[in-house]
Enzyme design. Sequence first.
Site, PDB file in Angstrom:
ATOM      1  N   LYS A 109      39.358  39.551  48.400  1.00 50.95           N
ATOM      2  CA  LYS A 109      39.999  40.868  48.318  1.00 50.95           C
ATOM      3  C   LYS A 109      39.434  41.669  47.154  1.00 50.95           C
ATOM      4  O   LYS A 109      38.804  41.098  46.244  1.00 50.95           O
ATOM      5  CB  LYS A 109      41.507  40.684  48.160  1.00 50.95           C
ATOM      6  N   ARG A 145      57.692  38.966  46.301  1.00 46.60           N
ATOM      7  CA  ARG A 145      56.758  40.067  46.515  1.00 46.60           C
ATOM      8  C   ARG A 145      56.763  40.366  48.011  1.00 46.60           C
ATOM      9  O   ARG A 145      57.371  41.311  48.455  1.00 46.60           O
ATOM     10  CB  ARG A 145      55.368  39.660  46.004  1.00 46.60           C
ATOM     11  N   TYR A 167      34.128  60.926  19.435  1.00 46.06           N
ATOM     12  CA  TYR A 167      35.265  61.849  19.462  1.00 46.06           C
ATOM     13  C   TYR A 167      36.242  61.583  18.322  1.00 46.06           C
ATOM     14  O   TYR A 167      36.467  60.413  17.948  1.00 46.06           O
ATOM     15  CB  TYR A 167      36.016  61.689  20.789  1.00 46.06           C
ATOM     16  N   MET A 195      33.834  58.537  28.228  1.00 46.80           N
ATOM     17  CA  MET A 195      33.914  58.379  29.680  1.00 46.80           C
ATOM     18  C   MET A 195      32.680  57.643  30.229  1.00 46.80           C
ATOM     19  O   MET A 195      32.796  56.709  31.022  1.00 46.80           O
ATOM     20  CB  MET A 195      34.046  59.741  30.370  1.00 46.80           C
TER      21      MET A 195
HETATM   22  C1  LIG Z   1      44.919  36.689  45.273  1.00 44.30           C
HETATM   23  C2  LIG Z   1      45.644  35.661  45.975  1.00 44.30           C
HETATM   24  C3  LIG Z   1      45.242  34.313  45.888  1.00 44.30           C
HETATM   25  C4  LIG Z   1      44.160  33.825  44.974  1.00 44.30           C
HETATM   26  O1  LIG Z   1      44.670  33.747  43.651  1.00 44.30           O
HETATM   27  P1  LIG Z   1      43.772  33.231  42.435  1.00 44.30           P
HETATM   28  O2  LIG Z   1      44.716  33.101  41.309  1.00 44.30           O
HETATM   29  O3  LIG Z   1      42.761  34.280  42.215  1.00 44.30           O
HETATM   30  O4  LIG Z   1      43.180  31.955  42.861  1.00 44.30           O
HETATM   31  C5  LIG Z   1      45.884  33.395  46.688  1.00 44.30           C
HETATM   32  N1  LIG Z   1      46.890  33.783  47.514  1.00 44.30           N
HETATM   33  C6  LIG Z   1      47.337  35.055  47.580  1.00 44.30           C
HETATM   34  C7  LIG Z   1      48.456  35.376  48.486  1.00 44.30           C
HETATM   35  C8  LIG Z   1      46.741  36.031  46.810  1.00 44.30           C
HETATM   36  O5  LIG Z   1      47.172  37.283  46.862  1.00 44.30           O
END
Ligand SMILES: *Cc1c(COP(=O)(O)O)cnc(C)c1O
Length: 814
Positions: A483, A581, A709, A758
Amino acid sequence: MTLSIRNIIPIIKAQFVGVNEIAVIDSVSIDSRSLQNSESTLFFAIVGPNHDGHNYISNLISIGVSNFVVNHVPKEFENKANFLLVENTLEALQNFASAYRSNFDFPIIGVTGSNGKTIIKEWLNFLLSPDYNIIRSPKSYNSQVGVPLSVLGINEKHNLGIFEAGISTINEMENLQKIIQPTIGILSNIGSAHDEGFHDIGEKIKEKLKLFTSVEVLIMNKNKTIEAFLNPKINTFSWSSEDGKADVFVIAKEYSDQTELKITYHKLCFKITIPFNDQASIENAIQCLMVLLYFKYDQDTIQNRMQLLYPVEMRLKVKNGSNNTTLIDDSYSSDYQSLKIALDFLESQKQYKKKTLILSDIFQSGLVLEELYSKVSHLIVSNKINRVIAIGATISTFKNKFPNCIAFETTEKFIQNIDTISFENETILIKGARHFHFEEIVSLLEEKTHETVLEINLNAISHNLNYFKSKLSPKTKLMVMVKAFGYGNGGYEIAKLLSHHKVDYLGVAFADEGISLKNAGIDLPIMVLNPENTSFSAIIQHQLEPEIYSIKGLNAFLKIAEQKKLKHFPIHIKLDTGMHRLGFEEETIDELIAKLKDNKTVEVKSILSHLSASDDRMFVDFTLSQIKLFEKLSSKLISELQINPIRHILNTSGISNYSQAQFDMVRLGIGLYGVSNDEEEQKLLENVGTLKSIISQIRTIEEGESVGYSRRFMATKTTKVATIPIGYADGISRHWGNGVGYVTIKNKKAPILGSVCMDMLMVDISDIECKEGAEVTIFGDNPTVSFMAKQLGTIPYEIMTSISQRVKRVFYRE
Ligand SMILES: *Cc1c(COP(=O)(O)O)cnc(C)c1O
């Protein structure tokens, strides 16, 4: 190499189980994915901790491979192919290579040591190639597997070999000695690398010296510690800058961009220059010089050749080209062995179906030209290359041997005509010998972006993947989370590598991430963690698999799925066990069961939950209660629905800390990218991403002057300031400025002065010798992302995923 199976059987002490003992082989392979595997390949089914070559026999038979070295004959293939049955397939490969090596009696140089092996090998190849047909290890093929494969590349036309041997622990060198059988030894710098595998430095030296048990001469930097371990019968040819008793005495005088070496040898005294001034290069160059002296080259030749030494680039780099192209940059060498490797790499990384190869004349094959280019043509055809651009006086005369070939006599002529050739929607492998200067072609085809790049080490990803696999039970499946653009490291390229490694699943956050992977040709199953209702149609269309976490979502998905008359469409049920969640809570399970009972539209492919504190020892009890609740709720679903889904709950730190809860699959995330929250485990992982830039400008300011700055930095003394073109718009937190953070230049820390802007930041280089254009590391080995995160009060995840998309990603493999 042309050998019949019948001749190989006694060499590797195999039992023959097969159909055709007189079958002839002309190559060996251990990689089932290579497109070069063919009827005349002998495939060694190597068994490693996370890998078993025997699993690919069925695939290989289906593409025509029919000769295998195995430790057991799979029942279903008896009488379908030739099997050479041995106890240990790796040992068989080594014994085969060793016997093969014994057929040749030209000089072979064996190089070992901790640092510099590959550079010495490449430089020697460059220095000696005008006079010899050289076979050398491709890239850094120096392991228990790499060495035999390298040696098996020898043919009748070679008259000099250069092989490197690398070991990581005791009892490894003896094997490599038997395979290489060097006649000339070179001991390169014995540094501290790989010390983990040895008790002490003595044990390490003793092991390395085993390569030289029967050399006619050993070339080395004179050193009392090493000599104490050396068999006095071994004839040495030594050099030193301190010890007058060495055979050759060298004084190095460093200038701003070169070094003068004053060499005293017998009654001879002469000077040469080399185009480097760092200690490691000087030392490696002297080792090469020693070989030239041993081969009795004259001073002029030595000087003329050594002043042309060049930085050795050992990586194959993947870059984005313009017009939707991917470039694989291998513009540093062109020989038959490394062409094979580059073509395999092309196959593992190609983003587009269409493949173009830009290839220069090939050197040192040891073959007559006609035969060489026929073999090259064969390779190109078996790798399904669509188009070849041949550059060089020799290769252009063989243009008819290649598919869709356009030929040019020189790189210049190609560049003059580059606008007449279209490059789009394809993967382009650019492979040429050094003096063809193919880097100019790469720079023309490359997408133009600014100097800041995030370099991604694909070897490190493979290493980390294998590390985590080794912690799993062999039955546990593996989902890798890619992801957020592979945690900022690159979506497609990493997904492609993972499918090459045959992981079981990929996980993405949103549907569009999954769609772009599918569109790019990734065919692994992909789970979408957070499928929005509006994306359900697209999910179905692209064969993505949604995570369903509420009754509402399930209803919405079922509605669309029923309209489309789907049957058994895979879905994943997420349970909330405490993260709060996403997920079904315990109270909704009965309703969920009622909804899914006897439903034929969807199929529960897996049941999952997510741990909220698997990295924190303070919350062991809480985590165990999550695992327990998961076990309970998932079991209930399984028994009441009478299904057999994959169950999974562990993320990276879950794998490390709660390996008893692997269930059927785990979800690896941050660990793949080289980050662990456990200090000991961190040492076992390799850094994946290095964010690099260069110095745009350097100035000196006086006491009382300020930088940036709001005049946030005030000089209290004369200060040398460098400006670097990377800022908060690239993802570098403003909190990293004003003395908190630093960058690394020439291995030294350069603290950030004033605020991060920036698009730029300024650093203090008062104590660093460097010029405009010098390379700057923002993060990587130093500082590490974890260190930055700690200083900034955040987590590595946030730093990695913040690097903006305007920073170019460059992928490489060592
Ligand atoms: C991101 C995620 C993981 C992986 O987590 P890590 O700590 O990066 O290994 C596993 N399961 C779900 C549902 C996630 O959102």
